[in-house]
Design a protein around this motif. Structure first.
Motif, mmCIF file in Angstrom:
data_model
loop_
_atom_site.group_PDB
_atom_site.id
_atom_site.type_symbol
_atom_site.label_atom_id
_atom_site.label_comp_id
_atom_site.label_asym_id
_atom_site.label_seq_id
_atom_site.Cartn_x
_atom_site.Cartn_y
_atom_site.Cartn_z
ATOM 1 N N ASP A 1 -12.751 -29.352 38.588
ATOM 2 C CA ASP A 1 -11.714 -29.735 39.550
ATOM 3 C C ASP A 1 -12.154 -30.957 40.359
ATOM 4 O O ASP A 1 -11.361 -31.872 40.594
ATOM 5 C CB ASP A 1 -11.402 -28.583 40.507
ATOM 6 N N LEU A 2 -13.411 -30.969 40.760
ATOM 7 C CA LEU A 2 -13.925 -32.085 41.549
ATOM 8 C C LEU A 2 -13.946 -33.370 40.715
ATOM 9 O O LEU A 2 -13.545 -34.433 41.197
ATOM 10 C CB LEU A 2 -15.330 -31.754 42.062
ATOM 11 N N ARG A 3 -14.365 -33.265 39.461
ATOM 12 C CA ARG A 3 -14.354 -34.444 38.569
ATOM 13 C C ARG A 3 -12.937 -34.970 38.375
ATOM 14 O O ARG A 3 -12.699 -36.173 38.381
ATOM 15 C CB ARG A 3 -14.973 -34.101 37.217
ATOM 16 N N ALA A 4 -11.973 -34.073 38.210
ATOM 17 C CA ALA A 4 -10.583 -34.478 38.018
ATOM 18 C C ALA A 4 -10.022 -35.130 39.272
ATOM 19 O O ALA A 4 -9.134 -35.988 39.187
ATOM 20 C CB ALA A 4 -9.732 -33.270 37.627
ATOM 21 N N LEU A 5 -10.536 -34.770 40.410
ATOM 22 C CA LEU A 5 -10.051 -35.281 41.684
ATOM 23 C C LEU A 5 -10.627 -36.657 42.023
ATOM 24 O O LEU A 5 -10.016 -37.425 42.761
ATOM 25 C CB LEU A 5 -10.406 -34.278 42.781
ATOM 26 N N LYS A 6 -11.785 -36.985 41.480
ATOM 27 C CA LYS A 6 -12.486 -38.228 41.829
ATOM 28 C C LYS A 6 -11.607 -39.481 41.740
ATOM 29 O O LYS A 6 -11.650 -40.301 42.647
ATOM 30 C CB LYS A 6 -13.744 -38.407 40.960
ATOM 31 N N PRO A 7 -10.798 -39.665 40.693
ATOM 32 C CA PRO A 7 -9.985 -40.893 40.630
ATOM 33 C C PRO A 7 -9.011 -41.053 41.799
ATOM 34 O O PRO A 7 -8.702 -42.172 42.197
ATOM 35 C CB PRO A 7 -9.211 -40.753 39.313
ATOM 36 N N THR A 8 -8.560 -39.957 42.372
ATOM 37 C CA THR A 8 -7.604 -40.052 43.483
ATOM 38 C C THR A 8 -8.305 -40.324 44.813
ATOM 39 O O THR A 8 -7.647 -40.644 45.796
ATOM 40 C CB THR A 8 -6.761 -38.765 43.607
ATOM 41 N N LEU A 9 -9.636 -40.192 44.811
ATOM 42 C CA LEU A 9 -10.382 -40.443 46.039
ATOM 43 C C LEU A 9 -10.471 -41.930 46.353
ATOM 44 O O LEU A 9 -10.621 -42.325 47.501
ATOM 45 C CB LEU A 9 -11.793 -39.851 45.951
ATOM 46 N N GLY B 1 -9.011 -45.510 46.816
ATOM 47 C CA GLY B 1 -7.726 -46.074 47.180
ATOM 48 C C GLY B 1 -7.461 -45.890 48.661
ATOM 49 O O GLY B 1 -8.294 -45.413 49.409
ATOM 50 N N ASN B 2 -6.301 -46.304 49.038
ATOM 51 C CA ASN B 2 -5.923 -46.250 50.445
ATOM 52 C C ASN B 2 -4.761 -45.296 50.626
ATOM 53 O O ASN B 2 -4.026 -44.996 49.705
ATOM 54 C CB ASN B 2 -5.500 -47.641 50.929
ATOM 55 N N GLY B 3 -4.607 -44.856 51.845
ATOM 56 C CA GLY B 3 -3.398 -44.118 52.186
ATOM 57 C C GLY B 3 -3.552 -42.624 52.166
ATOM 58 O O GLY B 3 -4.630 -42.058 52.056
ATOM 59 N N HIS B 4 -2.398 -42.008 52.238
ATOM 60 C CA HIS B 4 -2.259 -40.570 52.425
ATOM 61 C C HIS B 4 -2.840 -39.773 51.254
ATOM 62 O O HIS B 4 -3.489 -38.752 51.457
ATOM 63 C CB HIS B 4 -0.783 -40.241 52.615
ATOM 64 N N VAL B 5 -2.626 -40.220 50.020
ATOM 65 C CA VAL B 5 -3.102 -39.493 48.840
ATOM 66 C C VAL B 5 -4.622 -39.422 48.858
ATOM 67 O O VAL B 5 -5.210 -38.363 48.637
ATOM 68 C CB VAL B 5 -2.589 -40.149 47.537
ATOM 69 N N ALA B 6 -5.287 -40.538 49.153
ATOM 70 C CA ALA B 6 -6.743 -40.552 49.194
ATOM 71 C C ALA B 6 -7.261 -39.640 50.305
ATOM 72 O O ALA B 6 -8.261 -38.951 50.130
ATOM 73 C CB ALA B 6 -7.252 -41.975 49.381
ATOM 74 N N ASP B 7 -6.580 -39.622 51.448
ATOM 75 C CA ASP B 7 -6.989 -38.754 52.559
ATOM 76 C C ASP B 7 -6.897 -37.281 52.158
ATOM 77 O O ASP B 7 -7.812 -36.497 52.400
ATOM 78 C CB ASP B 7 -6.131 -39.000 53.793
ATOM 79 N N ASN B 8 -5.781 -36.902 51.550
ATOM 80 C CA ASN B 8 -5.604 -35.515 51.114
ATOM 81 C C ASN B 8 -6.609 -35.150 50.034
ATOM 82 O O ASN B 8 -7.149 -34.039 50.039
ATOM 83 C CB ASN B 8 -4.186 -35.281 50.607
ATOM 84 N N ALA B 9 -6.876 -36.071 49.114
ATOM 85 C CA ALA B 9 -7.846 -35.827 48.055
ATOM 86 C C ALA B 9 -9.240 -35.650 48.653
ATOM 87 O O ALA B 9 -10.022 -34.820 48.184
ATOM 88 C CB ALA B 9 -7.830 -36.964 47.038
ATOM 89 N N GLY B 10 -9.540 -36.401 49.693
ATOM 90 C CA GLY B 10 -10.837 -36.276 50.352
ATOM 91 C C GLY B 10 -11.016 -34.915 50.992
ATOM 92 O O GLY B 10 -12.087 -34.299 50.903
ATOM 93 N N VAL B 11 -9.972 -34.423 51.628
ATOM 94 C CA VAL B 11 -10.026 -33.092 52.247
ATOM 95 C C VAL B 11 -10.202 -32.026 51.172
ATOM 96 O O VAL B 11 -11.018 -31.104 51.312
ATOM 97 C CB VAL B 11 -8.752 -32.821 53.083
ATOM 98 N N LEU B 12 -9.470 -32.157 50.082
ATOM 99 C CA LEU B 12 -9.580 -31.205 48.987
ATOM 100 C C LEU B 12 -10.974 -31.256 48.361
ATOM 101 O O LEU B 12 -11.568 -30.220 48.053
ATOM 102 C CB LEU B 12 -8.500 -31.477 47.935
ATOM 103 N N ALA B 13 -11.518 -32.457 48.192
ATOM 104 C CA ALA B 13 -12.859 -32.601 47.641
ATOM 105 C C ALA B 13 -13.891 -31.925 48.534
ATOM 106 O O ALA B 13 -14.815 -31.264 48.040
ATOM 107 C CB ALA B 13 -13.198 -34.076 47.457
ATOM 108 N N GLN B 14 -13.737 -32.058 49.843
ATOM 109 C CA GLN B 14 -14.659 -31.388 50.768
ATOM 110 C C GLN B 14 -14.576 -29.872 50.626
ATOM 111 O O GLN B 14 -15.597 -29.181 50.661
ATOM 112 C CB GLN B 14 -14.361 -31.789 52.212
#
Length: 105
Positions: free
Chosen positions: A23-31, A33-46
């Motif tokens: 799941d973490l590997r799949a999430l890495k590409p969305t981390l 970039g800028n904006g809301h998607v990257a912020d949410n992906a960062g929280v999910l990654a944490q």
């Protein structure tokens, strides 16, 4: 009687860890970039990294023979509680106390 793979906590935790890493590997590409998607992906990654840490701690407790015992009071953790969350480290009672303290009540 030997435990099935489904009931063996070490195997369950190792499979859970592999799923979390995927799941973490799949999430890495969305981390990136800028904006809301990257912020949410960062929280999910944490959260995923936190869950991996919990699984690693549970695997260590298996290694030391402390798996299934509450780190708060030392009592056995109920089997249904372990089945629901194999990485749990607190019994229901201690978990409720921690939750109340975190909520400030």
């Amino acid at each position: 009687m030997p435990q099935s793979n489904r009931e063996n906590p070490r195997i369950v935790l190792q499979q859970l860890r592999a799923e979390l890493e995927a799941d973490l590997r799949a999430l890495k590409p969305t981390l990136v970039g800028n904006g809301h998607v990257a912020d949410n992906a960062g929280v999910l990654a944490q959260q995923i990294e936190h869950d991996i840490h919990r699984v690693d701690a549970a695997l260590e407790r298996i290694h030391t023979g402390l798996y299934g015992y509450c780190i708060g009071c030392g009592e056995e953790i109920e089997m249904n509680h372990l089945r629901a969350d194999p990485a749990v480290d607190l019994c229901v009672s201690c978990g409720a106390k921690v939750k109340r303290l975190a909520q400030g009540t």
